[in-house]
Write a protein that holds these residues in place. Sequence first.
Motif, PDB file in Angstrom:
ATOM      1  N   ALA A 188      -7.084   5.986  -2.802  1.00  0.00           N
ATOM      2  CA  ALA A 188      -7.260   7.432  -2.934  1.00  0.00           C
ATOM      3  C   ALA A 188      -8.365   7.870  -1.990  1.00  0.00           C
ATOM      4  O   ALA A 188      -9.533   7.570  -2.220  1.00  0.00           O
ATOM      5  CB  ALA A 188      -7.598   7.790  -4.374  1.00  0.00           C
TER       6      ALA A 188
ATOM      7  N   SER B  78       5.471   5.215   3.107  1.00  0.00           N
ATOM      8  CA  SER B  78       5.170   4.171   2.128  1.00  0.00           C
ATOM      9  C   SER B  78       6.396   3.888   1.259  1.00  0.00           C
ATOM     10  O   SER B  78       6.613   2.754   0.836  1.00  0.00           O
ATOM     11  CB  SER B  78       3.943   4.526   1.274  1.00  0.00           C
ATOM     12  OG  SER B  78       4.141   5.696   0.536  1.00  0.00           O
TER      13      SER B  78
ATOM     14  N   HIS C 271      -2.906   1.906  -4.262  1.00  0.00           N
ATOM     15  CA  HIS C 271      -3.081   3.268  -3.746  1.00  0.00           C
ATOM     16  C   HIS C 271      -4.563   3.458  -3.460  1.00  0.00           C
ATOM     17  O   HIS C 271      -5.389   3.339  -4.355  1.00  0.00           O
ATOM     18  CB  HIS C 271      -2.599   4.305  -4.755  1.00  0.00           C
ATOM     19  CG  HIS C 271      -2.895   5.717  -4.336  1.00  0.00           C
ATOM     20  ND1 HIS C 271      -2.338   6.285  -3.223  1.00  0.00           N
ATOM     21  CD2 HIS C 271      -3.702   6.646  -4.878  1.00  0.00           C
ATOM     22  CE1 HIS C 271      -2.797   7.524  -3.093  1.00  0.00           C
ATOM     23  NE2 HIS C 271      -3.629   7.761  -4.090  1.00  0.00           N
TER      24      HIS C 271
ATOM     25  N   CYS D 259       0.843  -1.197   0.000  1.00  0.00           N
ATOM     26  CA  CYS D 259       0.000   0.000   0.000  1.00  0.00           C
ATOM     27  C   CYS D 259       0.877   1.246   0.000  1.00  0.00           C
ATOM     28  O   CYS D 259       1.790   1.361   0.811  1.00  0.00           O
ATOM     29  CB  CYS D 259      -0.907  -0.001   1.218  1.00  0.00           C
ATOM     30  SG  CYS D 259      -1.924  -1.484   1.303  1.00  0.00           S
TER      31      CYS D 259
ATOM     32  N   ASP E 273       0.968   5.712  -0.569  1.00  0.00           N
ATOM     33  CA  ASP E 273       0.178   6.938  -0.583  1.00  0.00           C
ATOM     34  C   ASP E 273       1.004   8.168  -0.918  1.00  0.00           C
ATOM     35  O   ASP E 273       0.552   9.293  -0.766  1.00  0.00           O
ATOM     36  CB  ASP E 273      -0.519   7.130   0.763  1.00  0.00           C
ATOM     37  CG  ASP E 273       0.454   7.323   1.918  1.00  0.00           C
ATOM     38  OD1 ASP E 273       1.681   7.328   1.705  1.00  0.00           O
ATOM     39  OD2 ASP E 273      -0.024   7.481   3.060  1.00  0.00           O
TER      40      ASP E 273
ATOM     41  N   SER F 277      -2.740  10.641  -7.662  1.00  0.00           N
ATOM     42  CA  SER F 277      -2.745   9.184  -7.836  1.00  0.00           C
ATOM     43  C   SER F 277      -1.909   8.770  -9.038  1.00  0.00           C
ATOM     44  O   SER F 277      -1.175   7.780  -8.993  1.00  0.00           O
ATOM     45  CB  SER F 277      -4.180   8.671  -8.001  1.00  0.00           C
ATOM     46  OG  SER F 277      -4.918   8.873  -6.821  1.00  0.00           O
TER      47      SER F 277
ATOM     48  N   VAL G 197     -10.239   3.953   4.889  1.00  0.00           N
ATOM     49  CA  VAL G 197      -9.106   3.466   4.099  1.00  0.00           C
ATOM     50  C   VAL G 197      -8.687   2.068   4.551  1.00  0.00           C
ATOM     51  O   VAL G 197      -8.437   1.186   3.719  1.00  0.00           O
ATOM     52  CB  VAL G 197      -7.919   4.455   4.186  1.00  0.00           C
ATOM     53  CG1 VAL G 197      -6.676   3.876   3.535  1.00  0.00           C
ATOM     54  CG2 VAL G 197      -8.290   5.782   3.542  1.00  0.00           C
TER      55      VAL G 197
ATOM     56  N   SER H 202       3.735   9.058   0.644  1.00  0.00           N
ATOM     57  CA  SER H 202       4.479   9.528   1.811  1.00  0.00           C
ATOM     58  C   SER H 202       5.856   8.858   1.881  1.00  0.00           C
ATOM     59  O   SER H 202       6.113   7.848   1.229  1.00  0.00           O
ATOM     60  CB  SER H 202       3.711   9.215   3.095  1.00  0.00           C
ATOM     61  OG  SER H 202       3.718   7.821   3.345  1.00  0.00           O
TER      62      SER H 202
ATOM     63  N   ASN I  54      -6.774  15.248  -6.971  1.00  0.00           N
ATOM     64  CA  ASN I  54      -6.698  13.912  -6.381  1.00  0.00           C
ATOM     65  C   ASN I  54      -6.298  12.877  -7.433  1.00  0.00           C
ATOM     66  O   ASN I  54      -5.441  12.017  -7.180  1.00  0.00           O
ATOM     67  CB  ASN I  54      -8.046  13.559  -5.741  1.00  0.00           C
ATOM     68  CG  ASN I  54      -7.920  12.534  -4.648  1.00  0.00           C
ATOM     69  OD1 ASN I  54      -6.873  12.402  -4.032  1.00  0.00           O
ATOM     70  ND2 ASN I  54      -8.998  11.820  -4.398  1.00  0.00           N
TER      71      ASN I  54
END
Length: 138
Positions: A43, A19, A41, A12, A14, A75, A104, A16, A71
């Motif tokens: 979203a 991740s 991912h 997974c 995101d 992604s 999530v 960051s 957004n």
Amino acid sequence: MATGASFVTMLCVDGSEHSEQAFNYYTSYIHKSDNKLIILHVAGTPAVPALAISAPLSVPIEDLKRITEDNVHKSEVIAERYSSICKHLGIQHQYAIHHPNGRVGEAIVDEAKKRDADLVVIGSRSQRLSRTFYLSED
């Protein structure tokens, strides 16, 4: 456990640093050439203002459109980044973007079940030194 011959890992991401560290850990210590890697991912649902910022007391259609486009772009950037790294490392993978209706965490569990994942790798934002992990066959 996956019924196929290969070990299925769902990683997974995101965007960051956490991740990215989880991805690096996976590629360094877990990945084997016959593994199947699914990069997921989730979203998150963007926060939408109740009223239009540009025109108070009207429906925020333009704001919603801009937020949704941002957004989607985020992604796509995440997908391109991890796909590029996998290509460079010679790791075959699938990339999936999921738009949850709820939380999530629930979306991750649902996707793991749907894709018959043997292992889910998630970066942690926790500041605690010890973490509790729950492992389950189902």
